[in-house]
Design an enzyme around this catalytic site. Sequence first.
Site, PDB file in Angstrom:
ATOM      1  N   CYS A  64      -9.515 -25.962  17.008  1.00  0.00           N
ATOM      2  CA  CYS A  64      -9.999 -25.369  15.771  1.00  0.00           C
ATOM      3  C   CYS A  64     -11.077 -26.273  15.175  1.00  0.00           C
ATOM      4  CB  CYS A  64      -8.838 -25.208  14.789  1.00  0.00           C
ATOM      5  SG  CYS A  64      -9.333 -24.622  13.154  1.00  0.00           S
ATOM      6  N   CYS A  67      -9.567 -27.993  11.744  1.00  0.00           N
ATOM      7  CA  CYS A  67      -8.481 -28.985  11.718  1.00  0.00           C
ATOM      8  C   CYS A  67      -8.230 -29.656  13.062  1.00  0.00           C
ATOM      9  CB  CYS A  67      -7.191 -28.339  11.220  1.00  0.00           C
ATOM     10  SG  CYS A  67      -6.506 -27.114  12.361  1.00  0.00           S
ATOM     11  N   CYS A 113      -5.937 -19.712  12.792  1.00  0.00           N
ATOM     12  CA  CYS A 113      -5.290 -20.977  13.146  1.00  0.00           C
ATOM     13  C   CYS A 113      -4.051 -21.127  12.270  1.00  0.00           C
ATOM     14  CB  CYS A 113      -6.255 -22.131  12.921  1.00  0.00           C
ATOM     15  SG  CYS A 113      -5.510 -23.766  13.128  1.00  0.00           S
ATOM     16  N   CYS A 116      -4.346 -24.316   9.697  1.00  0.00           N
ATOM     17  CA  CYS A 116      -5.209 -24.364   8.505  1.00  0.00           C
ATOM     18  C   CYS A 116      -5.676 -23.001   8.011  1.00  0.00           C
ATOM     19  CB  CYS A 116      -6.413 -25.255   8.772  1.00  0.00           C
ATOM     20  SG  CYS A 116      -7.592 -24.541   9.939  1.00  0.00           S
ATOM     21  N   CYS A 136     -10.457 -12.709  21.476  1.00  0.00           N
ATOM     22  CA  CYS A 136     -11.901 -12.663  21.280  1.00  0.00           C
ATOM     23  C   CYS A 136     -12.221 -13.597  20.110  1.00  0.00           C
ATOM     24  CB  CYS A 136     -12.294 -11.213  20.990  1.00  0.00           C
ATOM     25  SG  CYS A 136     -14.038 -10.892  21.065  1.00  0.00           S
TER      26      CYS A 136
END
Length: 146
Positions: A64, A67, A113, A116, A136
């Site tokens: 991510c 984070c 995510c 976060c 995607c």
Amino acid sequence: MNWNDVIKFANNGSPTPDRRVEKTDEQWQKELTEEQYRITRLKGTERAHTGALCSIFESGEYGCVCCDTTLFDSSGKFNSSSGWPSFTEPIKDNVISFIKDTTFGMIRVETICSTCDAHLGHVFPDGPAPSGLRFCINSEAITLHL
């Protein structure tokens, strides 16, 4: 993980993440580029076939951008011709949360995510075996660690 699992998580809640990262809107704006902020914090998307990670298939892990939680392994990346990086499954069941998305007059499942709450993209039931899933994901929402 398969489509039935995705729907179950979208309807009943996703698995608890290993950790949480929470920051103010001002902190996110300082740490991210304008485009990363627009996509991850404001649920935007990049234009198809413009993301830097669409055509990269080197070995590594994708984290991510907000984070740095590891989300996907490159072994699950495939060329979907959709215009966005596509993966068959997350690295662990609890790194992605699933949310029913009814924007733009359609029903989809948004992926965020779990650590976060960054918007990543969407998941669809038209991917290859064994999962049959196509995550995607916006290139601006992830980083590749080689």
